[in-house]
Scaffold this active site. Sequence first.
Site, PDB file in Angstrom:
ATOM      1  N   LYS A  74      39.767  47.225  62.891  1.00 11.19           N
ATOM      2  CA  LYS A  74      38.668  46.264  63.050  1.00 11.19           C
ATOM      3  C   LYS A  74      38.202  46.316  64.491  1.00 11.19           C
ATOM      4  O   LYS A  74      38.971  46.672  65.388  1.00 11.19           O
ATOM      5  CB  LYS A  74      39.152  44.845  62.716  1.00 11.19           C
ATOM      6  CG  LYS A  74      38.041  43.918  62.290  1.00 11.19           C
ATOM      7  CD  LYS A  74      37.709  44.080  60.815  1.00 11.19           C
ATOM      8  CE  LYS A  74      36.569  43.194  60.375  1.00 11.19           C
ATOM      9  NZ  LYS A  74      36.385  43.231  58.916  1.00 11.19           N
TER      10      LYS A  74
HETATM   11  P1  NAD Z   1      26.884  37.364  57.919  1.00  8.72           P
HETATM   12  O1  NAD Z   1      26.773  37.359  59.385  1.00  8.72           O
HETATM   13  O2  NAD Z   1      25.916  38.141  57.097  1.00  8.72           O
HETATM   14  O3  NAD Z   1      26.844  35.845  57.352  1.00  8.72           O
HETATM   15  C1  NAD Z   1      27.684  34.841  57.815  1.00  8.72           C
HETATM   16  C2  NAD Z   1      27.137  33.533  57.247  1.00  8.72           C
HETATM   17  O4  NAD Z   1      28.059  32.490  57.524  1.00  8.72           O
HETATM   18  C3  NAD Z   1      25.795  33.112  57.848  1.00  8.72           C
HETATM   19  O5  NAD Z   1      24.991  32.549  56.827  1.00  8.72           O
HETATM   20  C4  NAD Z   1      26.197  32.030  58.840  1.00  8.72           C
HETATM   21  O6  NAD Z   1      25.154  31.119  59.110  1.00  8.72           O
HETATM   22  C5  NAD Z   1      27.328  31.387  58.081  1.00  8.72           C
HETATM   23  N1  NAD Z   1      28.202  30.553  58.889  1.00  8.72           N
HETATM   24  C6  NAD Z   1      28.728  30.814  60.111  1.00  8.72           C
HETATM   25  N2  NAD Z   1      29.471  29.769  60.537  1.00  8.72           N
HETATM   26  C7  NAD Z   1      29.404  28.843  59.545  1.00  8.72           C
HETATM   27  C8  NAD Z   1      29.938  27.547  59.385  1.00  8.72           C
HETATM   28  N3  NAD Z   1      30.694  27.002  60.334  1.00  8.72           N
HETATM   29  N4  NAD Z   1      29.679  26.869  58.247  1.00  8.72           N
HETATM   30  C9  NAD Z   1      28.895  27.403  57.280  1.00  8.72           C
HETATM   31  N5  NAD Z   1      28.357  28.641  57.379  1.00  8.72           N
HETATM   32  C10 NAD Z   1      28.605  29.342  58.495  1.00  8.72           C
HETATM   33  O7  NAD Z   1      28.393  37.800  57.605  1.00  8.72           O
HETATM   34  P2  NAD Z   1      28.966  38.411  56.252  1.00  8.72           P
HETATM   35  O8  NAD Z   1      28.919  39.876  56.359  1.00  8.72           O
HETATM   36  O9  NAD Z   1      28.379  37.725  55.099  1.00  8.72           O
HETATM   37  O10 NAD Z   1      30.518  37.996  56.398  1.00  8.72           O
HETATM   38  C11 NAD Z   1      30.985  36.721  56.023  1.00  8.72           C
HETATM   39  C12 NAD Z   1      32.504  36.770  55.867  1.00  8.72           C
HETATM   40  O11 NAD Z   1      32.829  37.777  54.903  1.00  8.72           O
HETATM   41  C13 NAD Z   1      33.279  37.156  57.131  1.00  8.72           C
HETATM   42  O12 NAD Z   1      34.529  36.495  57.087  1.00  8.72           O
HETATM   43  C14 NAD Z   1      33.494  38.662  56.959  1.00  8.72           C
HETATM   44  O13 NAD Z   1      34.627  39.107  57.686  1.00  8.72           O
HETATM   45  C15 NAD Z   1      33.720  38.711  55.469  1.00  8.72           C
HETATM   46  N6  NAD Z   1      33.495  40.025  54.845  1.00  8.72           N
HETATM   47  C16 NAD Z   1      32.283  40.667  54.953  1.00  8.72           C
HETATM   48  C17 NAD Z   1      32.098  41.886  54.296  1.00  8.72           C
HETATM   49  C18 NAD Z   1      30.763  42.594  54.281  1.00  8.72           C
HETATM   50  O14 NAD Z   1      30.644  43.618  53.579  1.00  8.72           O
HETATM   51  N7  NAD Z   1      29.747  42.102  54.965  1.00  8.72           N
HETATM   52  C19 NAD Z   1      33.155  42.478  53.592  1.00  8.72           C
HETATM   53  C20 NAD Z   1      34.365  41.792  53.500  1.00  8.72           C
HETATM   54  C21 NAD Z   1      34.516  40.570  54.132  1.00  8.72           C
END
Ligand code: NAD
Length: 429
Positions: free
Chosen positions: A119
């Site tokens: 990561k």
């Molecule tokens: P992203 O940046 O696209 O979206 C994150 C979202 O969370 C945004 O809408 C943001 O406003 C919201 N957010 C942030 N803080 C918040 C809070 N305190 N309360 C409510 N909402 C809040 O990110 P993503 O890619 O969707 O990733 C989200 C999670 O999923 C992370 O934990 C990431 O590690 C995990 N993840 C992502 C992927 C991927 O393919 N993108 C894969 C596996 C895991």
Amino acid sequence: MTTTSNSSYIEPAPINKENPFESMMSRFHDAAQLLGLDEETYEVLKTPTKQVIVSLPVTMDNGKKKVFEGYRVIHSNILGPSKGGIRYDMGVTLDEVKALAAWMTWKCAVVDIPYGGGKGGIICNPRSMSVGELERLTRAYTSSLVDVFGPDQDIPAPDMGTGPREMAWLMDEYSRSQGRTVHAVVTGKPLVVGGSLGRTEATGRGVMVSTLASMAKLRLNPGRSTCAVQGFGNVGSISAQLIEERGIKICGISDHTGAYWNEKGIDINKAIGFRNGNGGILDGFKEAERITNEELLESKVDILIPAAKEDVITTANAHKIQAKLIVEGANGPTNAKADSIIYEKGISVVPDILANAGGVTVSYFEWVQNRLGYKWSEDRVNRRLDRIMQESYERVYKAAKDYNVSMRLAAYIVAIAKVSETLKYRGGY
Ligand code: NAD
């Protein structure tokens, strides 16, 4: 599952609410004990293989240089090259990156793809930076890590705050350093630079498949079930959209600007349209009543999908959660201390390392296509993803029954057993 039995040496693992690495380690510790993992293997698997800290001087639009701190952690390369996203956020810490890297090791093992875990992250606020500043920062980070990255070594992908655009810059900068185009160095790229069909939707799709698999076990009828989703970025919005398409009513959504509730169900396509035309945020969404993020997590729904960030279900709110099923779209949304409260309340959990593994699975498909110089149809990608998610779910479910433990511990058991068995065959010094 080939491990030797000797667990008496393992000290009780500390659990620290603020520290995601310790939170991850306490689950690893519990699963290792149940498996009777030997001391040497325990030590190898708990220690990251490599941790790199880089300083990145970047010329900002005002002409001044600003120094950013970046990290790349390779937790393990026992199953294959390390794989894992890059996070841009002010809250990035080395401990957080270490935890996320280890989660990637377990996640790849749970879905049985030939990758280790890694990561990366940079302490920055991408929302306050211009496109030019973000490009220079991404290129500086890539250039500092050309010896770490590589299609057979370490393969980054997007995470919070990054997306296909950043991955294209990374691919280009790495390719320049090698004097040839190297598509397979990074996944999550735009389609035209070697991305895979279905990659953008993959994590949300995996969340949807594991939600439906769990609902079938719990005998929850999609047509009569309700759901709340925290986070409305890539994972949250696409999970909500695909789950709504399967007939489940999405009553609550949220992002960092606030949460929204509509008893009758929120039209997710409308919410996505609103967000897209509103600078990427839900602030001001009129189709639902405004509530707090705490209220969303504690709302009366059948399914809760935390898909924003880690550490949102803690000892402070776990006892107030009313959902029957939690499907962890985010990495580490449930604090280790809250696990037992959730388990004792009888709430089913599809843990992060299983629920959100769809993203890394299609990343693997992207890497395979890049190496083959070939493109799969979206239908082929989705069918293979659905099969892997379904099989992985069943594997973890069976381990939960065999060991009489939660799905979370079962997922760790499946993962640790696979990595430790591979380590045994590979040997060491
Ligand atoms: P992203 O940046 O696209 O979206 C994150 C979202 O969370 C945004 O809408 C943001 O406003 C919201 N957010 C942030 N803080 C918040 C809070 N305190 N309360 C409510 N909402 C809040 O990110 P993503 O890619 O969707 O990733 C989200 C999670 O999923 C992370 O934990 C990431 O590690 C995990 N993840 C992502 C992927 C991927 O393919 N993108 C894969 C596996 C895991």
